[in-house]
Design a protein around this motif. Sequence first.
Motif, short mmCIF file in Angstrom:
data_model
loop_
_atom_site.label_atom_id
_atom_site.label_comp_id
_atom_site.label_asym_id
_atom_site.label_seq_id
_atom_site.Cartn_x
_atom_site.Cartn_y
_atom_site.Cartn_z
N PRO A 35 -5.27 17.99 -5.29
CA PRO A 35 -6.26 19.20 -5.10
C PRO A 35 -6.55 18.92 -3.57
O PRO A 35 -6.84 18.02 -2.92
N ALA A 36 -7.22 20.16 -3.24
CA ALA A 36 -7.78 19.95 -1.61
C ALA A 36 -8.98 19.06 -1.57
O ALA A 36 -9.23 18.42 -0.59
N LEU A 37 -9.92 19.10 -2.66
CA LEU A 37 -11.09 18.20 -2.59
C LEU A 37 -10.89 16.88 -3.42
O LEU A 37 -10.68 17.06 -4.71
N LEU A 38 -10.84 15.94 -2.79
CA LEU A 38 -10.56 14.68 -3.34
C LEU A 38 -11.81 13.93 -3.93
O LEU A 38 -12.82 13.88 -3.17
N ALA A 39 -11.73 13.51 -5.32
CA ALA A 39 -12.61 12.63 -5.83
C ALA A 39 -12.07 11.49 -6.27
O ALA A 39 -10.72 11.30 -6.74
N PRO A 40 -12.73 10.33 -6.55
CA PRO A 40 -12.13 9.31 -7.05
C PRO A 40 -11.00 9.35 -8.43
O PRO A 40 -9.99 8.80 -8.64
N ASP A 41 -11.82 10.17 -9.16
CA ASP A 41 -11.06 10.33 -10.38
C ASP A 41 -10.09 11.52 -10.44
O ASP A 41 -9.41 11.86 -11.60
N ALA A 42 -9.67 12.30 -9.10
CA ALA A 42 -8.76 13.37 -9.33
C ALA A 42 -7.28 12.78 -9.32
O ALA A 42 -7.03 11.55 -8.69
N ALA A 53 -4.00 26.34 -6.21
CA ALA A 53 -3.18 25.71 -5.04
C ALA A 53 -2.90 24.23 -5.12
O ALA A 53 -3.85 23.45 -5.52
N THR A 54 -1.81 23.78 -4.75
CA THR A 54 -1.63 22.31 -4.70
C THR A 54 -1.52 22.07 -3.08
O THR A 54 -1.00 22.85 -2.28
N TYR A 55 -1.94 20.81 -2.71
CA TYR A 55 -1.97 20.37 -1.21
C TYR A 55 -1.05 19.22 -1.13
O TYR A 55 -0.89 18.23 -2.03
N PHE A 56 -0.58 19.01 0.16
CA PHE A 56 0.32 18.06 0.59
C PHE A 56 -0.88 17.14 1.42
O PHE A 56 -1.29 17.44 2.25
N LEU A 57 -0.91 15.86 0.71
CA LEU A 57 -1.74 14.76 1.40
C LEU A 57 -1.02 13.73 1.99
O LEU A 57 -0.42 13.04 1.50
N PHE A 58 -1.27 13.62 3.32
CA PHE A 58 -0.54 12.47 3.92
C PHE A 58 -1.48 11.80 5.05
O PHE A 58 -2.77 12.31 5.50
N GLY A 59 -1.27 10.67 5.34
CA GLY A 59 -1.96 9.43 6.25
C GLY A 59 -2.40 8.40 5.35
O GLY A 59 -2.04 7.99 4.56
N ALA A 60 -3.68 8.00 5.92
CA ALA A 60 -4.04 6.70 5.43
C ALA A 60 -5.23 6.75 4.28
O ALA A 60 -6.39 6.48 4.30
N ILE A 61 -4.75 7.80 3.20
CA ILE A 61 -5.39 7.86 2.03
C ILE A 61 -5.19 6.95 0.75
O ILE A 61 -5.96 6.88 -0.02
N GLY A 62 -3.95 6.37 0.79
CA GLY A 62 -3.57 5.57 -0.23
C GLY A 62 -2.12 5.37 -0.21
O GLY A 62 -1.53 5.51 0.78
#
Length: 69
Positions: free
Chosen positions: A24-31, A2-11
């Motif tokens: 991805p649901a779990l974010l890592a610096p190299d994702a 599954a892919t996820y839509f990410l929004f807000g102050a993440i980047g």
Amino acid sequence: MATYFLFGAIGQCPQCGDHRFSGPALLAPDASVTCHKCAHVCTVDVAIHTALQSGVVKKLSDHRVVQDR
């Protein structure tokens, strides 16, 4: 997977400046995440550093993740 839509102050997209990403649901610096507006692909680390350097994002405390349909 599954892919996820990410929004807000993440980047911020280094190409167009948008702040919405799919990834991805779990974010890592190299994702890898994909910009929702221009489809540019970058890492979470690049997106966060772009936002912090531009001054658009002051802190990384407000973010939300929802599953794409």
